[in-house]
Scaffold this motif. Sequence first.
Motif, PDB file in Angstrom:
ATOM      1  N   GLY A 141     -25.547  -5.377 -12.662  1.00  0.00           N
ATOM      2  CA  GLY A 141     -25.204  -6.350 -11.624  1.00  0.00           C
ATOM      3  C   GLY A 141     -24.781  -5.636 -10.350  1.00  0.00           C
ATOM      4  N   ASP A 142     -24.537  -6.414  -9.344  1.00  0.00           N
ATOM      5  CA  ASP A 142     -24.242  -5.863  -8.027  1.00  0.00           C
ATOM      6  C   ASP A 142     -22.750  -6.030  -7.750  1.00  0.00           C
ATOM      7  OD1 ASP A 142     -24.505  -4.848  -5.550  1.00  0.00           O
ATOM      8  OD2 ASP A 142     -26.070  -6.243  -4.874  1.00  0.00           O
ATOM      9  N   TYR A 143     -22.037  -4.937  -7.859  1.00  0.00           N
ATOM     10  CA  TYR A 143     -20.579  -5.040  -7.703  1.00  0.00           C
ATOM     11  C   TYR A 143     -20.060  -3.852  -6.915  1.00  0.00           C
ATOM     12  CZ  TYR A 143     -15.596  -4.900  -8.964  1.00  0.00           C
ATOM     13  OH  TYR A 143     -14.224  -4.831  -8.929  1.00  0.00           O
ATOM     14  N   GLU A 144     -19.202  -4.155  -5.967  1.00  0.00           N
ATOM     15  CA  GLU A 144     -18.554  -3.107  -5.191  1.00  0.00           C
ATOM     16  C   GLU A 144     -17.061  -3.204  -5.451  1.00  0.00           C
ATOM     17  OE1 GLU A 144     -19.432  -1.090  -1.103  1.00  0.00           O
ATOM     18  OE2 GLU A 144     -20.969  -2.020  -2.341  1.00  0.00           O
ATOM     19  N   LYS A 168     -19.986   1.878 -10.538  1.00  0.00           N
ATOM     20  CA  LYS A 168     -21.225   2.506 -10.059  1.00  0.00           C
ATOM     21  C   LYS A 168     -22.388   1.667 -10.582  1.00  0.00           C
ATOM     22  CE  LYS A 168     -20.671   5.610 -13.975  1.00  0.00           C
ATOM     23  NZ  LYS A 168     -20.782   6.851 -14.645  1.00  0.00           N
ATOM     24  N   THR A 169     -22.278   0.364 -10.337  1.00  0.00           N
ATOM     25  CA  THR A 169     -23.233  -0.562 -10.943  1.00  0.00           C
ATOM     26  C   THR A 169     -24.518  -0.675 -10.125  1.00  0.00           C
ATOM     27  OG1 THR A 169     -22.382  -2.451  -9.733  1.00  0.00           O
ATOM     28  CG2 THR A 169     -21.328  -1.961 -11.820  1.00  0.00           C
ATOM     29  N   SER A 170     -25.511  -1.261 -10.771  1.00  0.00           N
ATOM     30  CA  SER A 170     -26.793  -1.494 -10.100  1.00  0.00           C
ATOM     31  C   SER A 170     -27.337  -2.836 -10.583  1.00  0.00           C
ATOM     32  CB  SER A 170     -27.755  -0.364 -10.466  1.00  0.00           C
ATOM     33  OG  SER A 170     -29.086  -0.826 -10.379  1.00  0.00           O
ATOM     34  N   PRO A 171     -27.943  -3.615  -9.688  1.00  0.00           N
ATOM     35  CA  PRO A 171     -28.505  -4.893 -10.124  1.00  0.00           C
ATOM     36  C   PRO A 171     -29.764  -4.715 -10.959  1.00  0.00           C
ATOM     37  CG  PRO A 171     -28.880  -4.541  -7.761  1.00  0.00           C
ATOM     38  CD  PRO A 171     -28.064  -3.391  -8.240  1.00  0.00           C
ATOM     39  N   GLY A 202     -15.853  -8.788  -4.970  1.00  0.00           N
ATOM     40  CA  GLY A 202     -16.817  -7.692  -4.839  1.00  0.00           C
ATOM     41  C   GLY A 202     -18.138  -7.951  -5.548  1.00  0.00           C
ATOM     42  N   VAL A 203     -18.257  -9.103  -6.212  1.00  0.00           N
ATOM     43  CA  VAL A 203     -19.479  -9.393  -6.981  1.00  0.00           C
ATOM     44  C   VAL A 203     -20.471 -10.129  -6.090  1.00  0.00           C
ATOM     45  CG1 VAL A 203     -20.383 -10.593  -9.005  1.00  0.00           C
ATOM     46  CG2 VAL A 203     -18.129  -9.522  -9.103  1.00  0.00           C
ATOM     47  N   LYS A 204     -21.667  -9.536  -5.887  1.00  0.00           N
ATOM     48  CA  LYS A 204     -22.626 -10.118  -4.933  1.00  0.00           C
ATOM     49  C   LYS A 204     -23.277 -11.407  -5.446  1.00  0.00           C
ATOM     50  CE  LYS A 204     -21.922  -7.180  -1.793  1.00  0.00           C
ATOM     51  NZ  LYS A 204     -21.932  -5.784  -2.263  1.00  0.00           N
ATOM     52  N   ASP A 205     -23.749 -11.386  -6.697  1.00  0.00           N
ATOM     53  CA  ASP A 205     -24.556 -12.523  -7.145  1.00  0.00           C
ATOM     54  C   ASP A 205     -23.825 -13.472  -8.093  1.00  0.00           C
ATOM     55  OD1 ASP A 205     -26.655 -11.366  -5.686  1.00  0.00           O
ATOM     56  OD2 ASP A 205     -27.083 -10.044  -7.389  1.00  0.00           O
TER      57      ASP A 205
END
Length: 662
Positions: A141-144, A168-171, A202-205
Amino acid sequence: MVRVSLAALATAAALPLVSAVDISVKAAGGNATSPHQYGFLHEDINNSGDGGLYAELIRNRAFQSSSIFNSTLEGWTPVNGAALSLKDLDEPLSKALRTSMNVDVGSSSTKGDGQVGFFNDGYWGMDVKIKPYTGSFWVKGDYEGSFTASLQSKLTGEVFGSTEIRAKTSPSEWVEHEFKLTPTKDAPNSNNTFSLTFDAAGVKDGSLDFNLISLFPPTYKDRKNGLRIDLAEAIEGFHPTLLRIPGGNMLEGNNSNAWWDWKNTLGPLKNRPGFSGVWGYQQSNGLGLMEYLWLAEDMDLEIVLGVYDGLSLNGDIIPKDKLQPFVDDALDQIEFVSGAASTKWGAVRAELGHPAPFKLQYVEVGNEDWLAGGDEGWDTFKEYRFPMLLEAINKKYPHITVISSGSVFDGYDIPAPGAGDYHIYGTPDSLVEQFNLFDNVTIPHIIGEAAAVHPNGGLGWDAGLLEYPWWSGTIGEAVSMIGYERNADRIIGAAYAPIIRSLDRWQWAAVMIQFAADPAKTTLSTSWYLWEPPHDPHPPRVVLIQPLVLRHRQERGQGHLPFKGAVFNATTDDVPVSLTFEGLRPGTEAELTILTGPEDPYGFNDPFTGVNVVQTVKEKLVADDEGRFEFSMPDLSIAVLETKSSKCLKKQKRDMKQGLRH
Ligand SMILES: *[C@@H]1O[C@H](CO)[C@@H](O)[C@H](O)[C@H]1NC(C)=O
Ligand SMILES: *[C@@H]1O[C@H](CO)[C@@H](O)[C@H](O)[C@H]1NC(C)=O
Ligand SMILES: *[C@@H]1O[C@H](CO)[C@@H](O)[C@H](O)[C@H]1NC(C)=O
Ligand SMILES: *[C@@H]1O[C@H](CO)[C@@H](O)[C@H](O)[C@H]1NC(C)=O
Ligand SMILES: *[C@@H]1O[C@H](CO)[C@@H](O)[C@H](O)[C@H]1NC(C)=O
Ligand SMILES: *[C@@H]1O[C@H](CO)[C@@H](O)[C@H](O)[C@H]1NC(C)=O
Ligand SMILES: *[C@@H]1O[C@H](CO)[C@@H](O)[C@H](O)[C@H]1NC(C)=O
């Protein structure tokens, strides 16, 4: 180590023991002896593996499923209004782990401090102490931002320790995050949880996907993916030398598509699909073949390796013309354990960190083939399943002893050079009757499972199983073990079963060690004390060939002579014993250990009171002018006597002389 029995007197003749018992150990004659092994059977029965010996603290860490159990969210609870759901994503974490947990932050980003996530309440709690825990989890997932991992009280919310993990996540792919966490405070009890939270903002989606969320305390011998220290040490503490793996019924599985397939238990945890087990819950496959082999190595145990032979608990039987793939699979399994690193499966083992082959002397074909599948199960075993495996294994591995999962007493004239396996879950009396059982049996056997589980006069298997090993049951076990050992030239070894039991999920009777999440509850039963006296690492040198006529072999450099006896139903309070070993020098010292139990023969070690009812008294004895040791044994007692080696005595004398000179 030898076990000679006074029980022989009590049972063989049922003589009132009014006068002294004279035991004289002769230096010549008698049968050849060989090492006799003591050990145990472990299988994941009612969370004695997952949630037990296997140190993983997170329950349902990878949402595993099988043909029998669907994936669930059991064990998981949302934090701060997150929504948890199971998803089979198009890109699963791995082929083995297809289902993951989606954590939807929903509108929770507007609430509180914005930290959302989930917690896990472990296997009936978690032990939290100031020690280094090792954790990991996979995210997609997309997280900063960062993740917070913490251990806290389920009762008060008090946090005992936490750590931040930079995301260090990735969607587009699964990324593993690893962390260390050392609490700053010991939790006062085991009602604790592990939580993982993150910043909703911080969670994009709107959501993140998680899988294989794992947390280990320090493990036995510091093995990765290892064992719970207190339980492994409780097992090690009774000095086993033999390990039958991977359990009994578990090997067979519920049906012929769901047996314990060792290949599913190897390598990275993300490659292990899990297993439906046979005890009513989904298992993780975390405690796999390699973990059992490390256990054997770390405790220096001889392995009895079980191979699947085409019979499962529901009575599925693989027909003769379809059995060959299973025979080949068993050969692969043996190669995995004991083949050189240059072989196909030996290379897999080498890759998993063990280039040297494990020593493998014993392979057992199936488990209790006389039981599942009725007559057809047993008939097909004798007709083709055992013979095919025996022949194939011995053709490739002539040095391996192939053991039938049934004994001569189950009605099998086991073909040479095979051996048998005899299981007994008995009453104290039936165990006492075992004393002579193997005297005239020429085919080697293992006693693959043994324990006292019913009281005398009880209602048998369907009722009246006792909850804990109890003292007169333990004495019954002692007598049977002495009987097996006096036939040590043919009895390969004996294994107690089952070995450990969760106090939070069980029904089975009499298990050697009880445990809960809280290590303070770990309880050693009366039977543990019977098995505990260190067993002679050398071949036994004394064997009873008829009551009271014994033999010892004096082997150069291994001087000491062991004796073991048990008294069962004596008619006097104290049985006087007079013991001589032929050729023993007057003045030889020995250590005598006497185990006695509570006044109530049904007394047991209760994990809820923590009282140990077994008394152990050690005493130094010196052989008199005729080389005789004199002592007495109360009714329902066990004695172990070991002489100091003559070599050792000589050295002591030399040291003394030197001491005088200086
Ligand atoms: C053990 O000794 C007895 C008596 O000497 C003998 O009859 C028997 O055959 C021996 N058993 C074995 C397996 O050697
Ligand atoms: C598993 O899930 C399927 C599909 O939802 C359902 O039909 C089945 O009853 C479930 N099985 C169990 C054992 O819960
Ligand atoms: C705490 O955990 C223990 C052990 O699992 C359990 O017996 C007890 O009921 C728990 N206490 C509370 C208040 O939940
Ligand atoms: C598997 O076997 C266990 C124990 O015999 C039983 O409890 C369970 O219901 C079985 N499951 C299936 C689906 O047969
Ligand atoms: C031992 O004594 C108990 C209690 O009297 C009795 O129930 C049992 O049958 C006796 N067992 C043997 C083997 O003599
Ligand atoms: C073993 O054989 C001997 C000699 O035939 C016999 O006296 C004895 O009763 C047998 N023992 C058992 C336990 O069958
Ligand atoms: C396992 O535990 C469950 C729940 O306590 C119980 O119903 C089941 O009978 C147990 N099975 C065994 C083999 O102990």
